[in-house]
Design a protein around this motif. Structure first.
Motif: not given
Lengths: 671, 157
Positions: A318, B142-146, A371, B148-155, A312
């Motif tokens: 994504p 794990l909560e943090e990773i989820e 995730v 972060e990634i689930s925000s669906l915003k490009p990094s 990521r």
């Protein structure tokens, strides 16, 4: 009948010649024979039954001859065994003698050579004569079927009041009162009706023959239904007895009822606790099956999560552009801005460079799927442990409860005796079932009674038709008339028999109860029911009565009362001036072995006080322990003759190799 | 061939019969026990290079269960350190069968062959592996990773 003397010769252990002279003194009408256990009291009682019926109820009944007598003769020599009784019956003096000759074989064995029974009497002129039918005559004087009444063993006499005592009671009443004659007459007449009907059927017209055939068919149906009815009544009665036994048991268990109820409740609770423990184990298993892998797999999940996090961070997931989209542009050879994309050109290489930064759709979907579950898996791991702990705690509580229940059950079990362990609930359930069965029997009995009535009405109508049917044949007419007469007589005698029987039973009932109540101080009474059961009852309320749980002693007293009743009624009837066509009665002695066998001291005293009044002549055989002070006080002054059985034991006496007993007349003092 | 119809072989073991078969098994299915055994094998570093091939399962029993598929993919990645493995059922099953065989052998020894009730022994086995601090820390990560990634915003570049 009055007993005068009994003479024994080499009969069983009575070696040589022995005799008993019975008291014939009306004021001292009791003859007492003392003897310790095994000395020969029961053998003496059996001397009577052997003489009268050639029957012995003793171990080794074939060994009639005295071992000592056999031992003292040479091989091949003969030894005589005999029992004779002098008695007076209806004004005539008799001497009955049964003799058997034995030949000695090896050791002390002997083989019967001859057997004879003799009945001599002195006629009115003083001449000694012999009866030609001694066996029949003796059986008429003392019918064999009633031997348990005349010669009774105190230890088994209570059987009269048992369930199977009904037949003996009925038999005794009919025989001793002479009612058997009427019963035999009705049977003979029934046979005669059948015989004449058969003749009428064979000789008569078709119409008469058909009517008789139909009547016989209905009679057969009635007989079958009456048999079934009797069988149901018997079953009902037996079921009622079983209910009564159960009620006795329930009554005895009453004291343990509360403990039993608690035990039953605890057992149910124990089953519930076991089910709970099992259900809790299932819950634990489900937890392990669904989440058990998490504590072991979570480091791997964490690593994977971190890997995806890096992706990521690199923008791979994504990603803002997808490899698939870049591949499409390169294949179409045209950029979204419209510029052509030709291999080797700058725009082509630039767009191709996007591909390096783009992520695949598949990996992105998989990554997002992983995730999306990361925090849930973390929570599930914690939940696994908390749920297992919760279930284990619940299971521990249930295990403690189970332990507590089991300890209480052990305690209850030790408080209840072996007898009290019998389940009240099971007994009550059995009682309910039996009451249900009784209800079913009642219904069947009602239906059968109605059906029998209906059939009897039909038969009556047929009998009328038979009487009125035209008949030309003289033989058939005569047979029809005879059958009708025989049927009429049978009906009349049957009614008469029933009346006499009811009357006698009523008389017997009253007398039995009088004697019983004189002996038993409790508020109980004895009764011979319609089905000839000798019962002991007590009143419950004003109109109802119930059978009581009887001790062996009470049953013995009831049986003794019944025997005394029959003997006294027969004697009264014999001495009365009333018409005695069917019932002339008779005088009988009472001969008893151990009449106080199972009685407690109070009853012993009362029975011994009444015994002399129970019969014109009384013979009792007693052990020293039965001849208690209370009994001795009541009987000594009425004992006209006393004997003792002097038993010689080869194990204790020198000079003798074989046991034998002498009958010794007691002349004063203790034996 | 779609991944749903794939079948894979695995090493049978008495622990499967004791814990996943019979009238009242602890595990709902052999698949669940295999995943459990592989997790144990991974955690206890018990892998069998050439496991037996006594029995087989269809991949869709794992693929259709989101939780089992995450665990299987994670185990495979953790062992191979190849991100692509999360897309490849063959590679994932290779890890599952090797570590499943290792874990099942250990479970047979520690649970089935140990005196006492299987369920109680298994509970003890799981509880012995408990580490409260590590667990709490991991949940946070794990909560943090989820998140972060689930925000669906490009990094951010």
């Amino acid at each position: 009948m009055e007993l005068i003397a009994l003479k024994l010769k080499n009969f069983r252990q009575f070696y040589g010649e022995q005799s008993v002279h019975f008291s014939t003194d009306q004021d001292q009408n009791v003859t007492v024979i003392h003897g310790s256990n095994g000395s020969g009291k029961t053998t003496l009682l059996n001397a009577f039954t052997w003489l009268f019926y050639d029957n012995i109820s003793l171990p080794k009944p074939d060994q009639l001859v005295s071992e000592r007598a056999v031992a003292e003769v040479n091989s091949g020599d003969s030894v005589t065994v005999s029992v004779s009784l002098e008695f007076e019956h209806e004004g005539t003096e008799y001497e009955a003698t049964r003799i058997k000759e034995f030949a000695k074989r090896e050791g002390i064995s002997a083989v019967e050579q001859s057997s004879e029974i003799r009945l001599e009497f002195t006629d009115e002129h003083g001449n000694l004569k012999t009866r030609s039918n001694p066996g029949t005559m003796l059986n008429q004087i003392m019918p064999e079927r009633l031997k348990e009444i005349f010669f009774f063993d105190g230890e088994t006499i209570d059987e009269l009041s048992a369930i199977d005592g009904q037949e003996k009671i009925q038999e005794a009443i009919r025989n001793i009162m002479g009612l058997s004659i009427l019963e035999r007459s009705t049977r003979h007449l029934e046979h005669a009706v059948g015989k004449y009907e058969q003749i009428a059927q064979e000789q008569g017209s078709e119409e008469l023959s058909n009517l008789i055939s139909e009547k016989q068919d209905i009679t057969q149906q009635i007989t079958t239904k009456e048999d079934t009815l009797e069988s149901h009544r018997q079953s009902k009665s037996e079921t009622e007895d079983e209910v009564s036994d159960i009620e006795d048991r329930l009554s005895q268990l009453e004291g343990s009822r509360e403990l039993q109820i608690e035990r039953d409740n605890l057992k149910e609770e124990l089953t519930d606790v076991d089910s709970d423990i099992e259900a809790t184990n299932d819950d634990i298993a489900r937890e392990i099956s669904e989440r058990g892998f998490l504590p072991f797999a979570m480091p791997a999940v964490e690593e994977t999560g971190k890997m995806l996090q890096k992706k990521r961070e690199k923008g791979e997931i994504p990603s803002d552009i997808k490899t698939h989209f870049v591949d499409d542009l390169l294949e179409l050879k045209e950029c979204i801005c419209g510029r052509p994309l030709k291999k080797g050109t700058n725009p082509y290489e630039e767009v191709k460079g996007w591909r390096e930064r783009a992520g695949s759709t598949e990996i992105e979907e998989t990554a997002m799927s992983i995730v999306g579950r990361l925090s849930e898996l973390g929570g599930d791991q914690e939940k696994l442990y908390s749920e297992i702990e919760r279930h284990l705690s619940r299971r521990a509580q249930k295990a403690d409860k189970k332990q507590e229940i089991q300890e209480r059950l052990d305690e209850i079990s030790s408080q209840l005796s072996d007898e009290e362990q019998e389940s009240i609930a099971d007994l009550e359930s059995r009682r309910r079932d039996l009451l249900g069965k009784i209800g079913e029997y009642d219904e069947k009995i009602r239906n059968l009674e109605a059906k029998i009535e209906e059939l009897k009405d039909k038969r009556k109508a047929l009998e009328d038709e038979i009487a009125e049917a035209k008949e030309e044949n003289e033989k058939a007419q005569l047979a029809r008339k005879r059958a009708q007469t025989a049927a009429y007589l049978q009906s009349q005698i049957s009614t008469l028999f029933q009346q006499y029987q009811d009357e006698v039973r009523q008389n017997v009932n009253e007398r039995v109860n009088e004697i019983f109540q004189d002996i038993i101080a409790k508020n109980y009474y004895a009764k011979i029911s319609d089905d000839y059961t000798l019962q002991i009852l007590k009143d419950v309320g004003e109109t109802s009565e119930i059978p009581v749980a009887q001790s062996q002693g009470e049953r013995q007293v009831a049986s003794l009362s019944f025997i005394a009743t029959l003997i006294s009624l027969a004697r009264e009837r014999y001495e009365s001036d009333e018409d005695a066509t069917y019932f002339k009665g008779g005088i009988y002695p009472m001969i008893m072995d151990s009449p106080f066998g199972s009685l407690d001291p109070t009853y012993q005293e009362r029975v011994s006080r009444m015994l002399p009044e129970m019969a014109q002549q009384v013979v009792v055989m007693v052990t020293q322990s039965q001849w208690s002070e209370a009994v001795a006080n009541e009987m000594e002054h009425v004992a006209g003759e006393r004997y003792y059985l002097d038993y010689h034991d080869p194990g204790e006496e020198s000079g003798t190799n074989y046991e034998y007993t002498d009958l010794v007349r007691k002349t004063g003092g203790d034996y | 061939m779609s991944s749903g119809t794939l079948t894979f072989k695995y090493e049978n073991n008495e622990a499967f019969e004791e814990l996943a078969d019979g009238d009242s098994p602890i595990f709902d299915s052999r698949v669940r026990f295999l995943v459990f055994a592989a997790s144990v094998g991974y955690a206890k570093d018990r892998s069998v290079e050439d496991p037996g091939e006594d029995n087989y399962i269809r991949w869709n029993y794992i693929g259709q269960d989101s939780q089992l598929s995450v665990i299987t993919a994670s185990l495979a990645y953790a062992v191979t350190e190849d991100p692509e493995v999360i897309l490849d059922p063959h590679d994932q099953f290779d890890v599952l069968s090797r570590y499943g065989a290792g874990g099942a052998r250990l479970i047979k020894k520690e649970v089935v062959d140990t005196p006492g009730d299987n369920l109680d022994n298994l509970v003890d086995f799981i509880q012995d592996h408990r580490n409260e601090d590590e667990m709490k820390e991991r949940v946070g990560v794990l909560e943090e990773i989820e998140r972060e990634i689930s925000s669906l915003k490009p990094s951010a570049e």
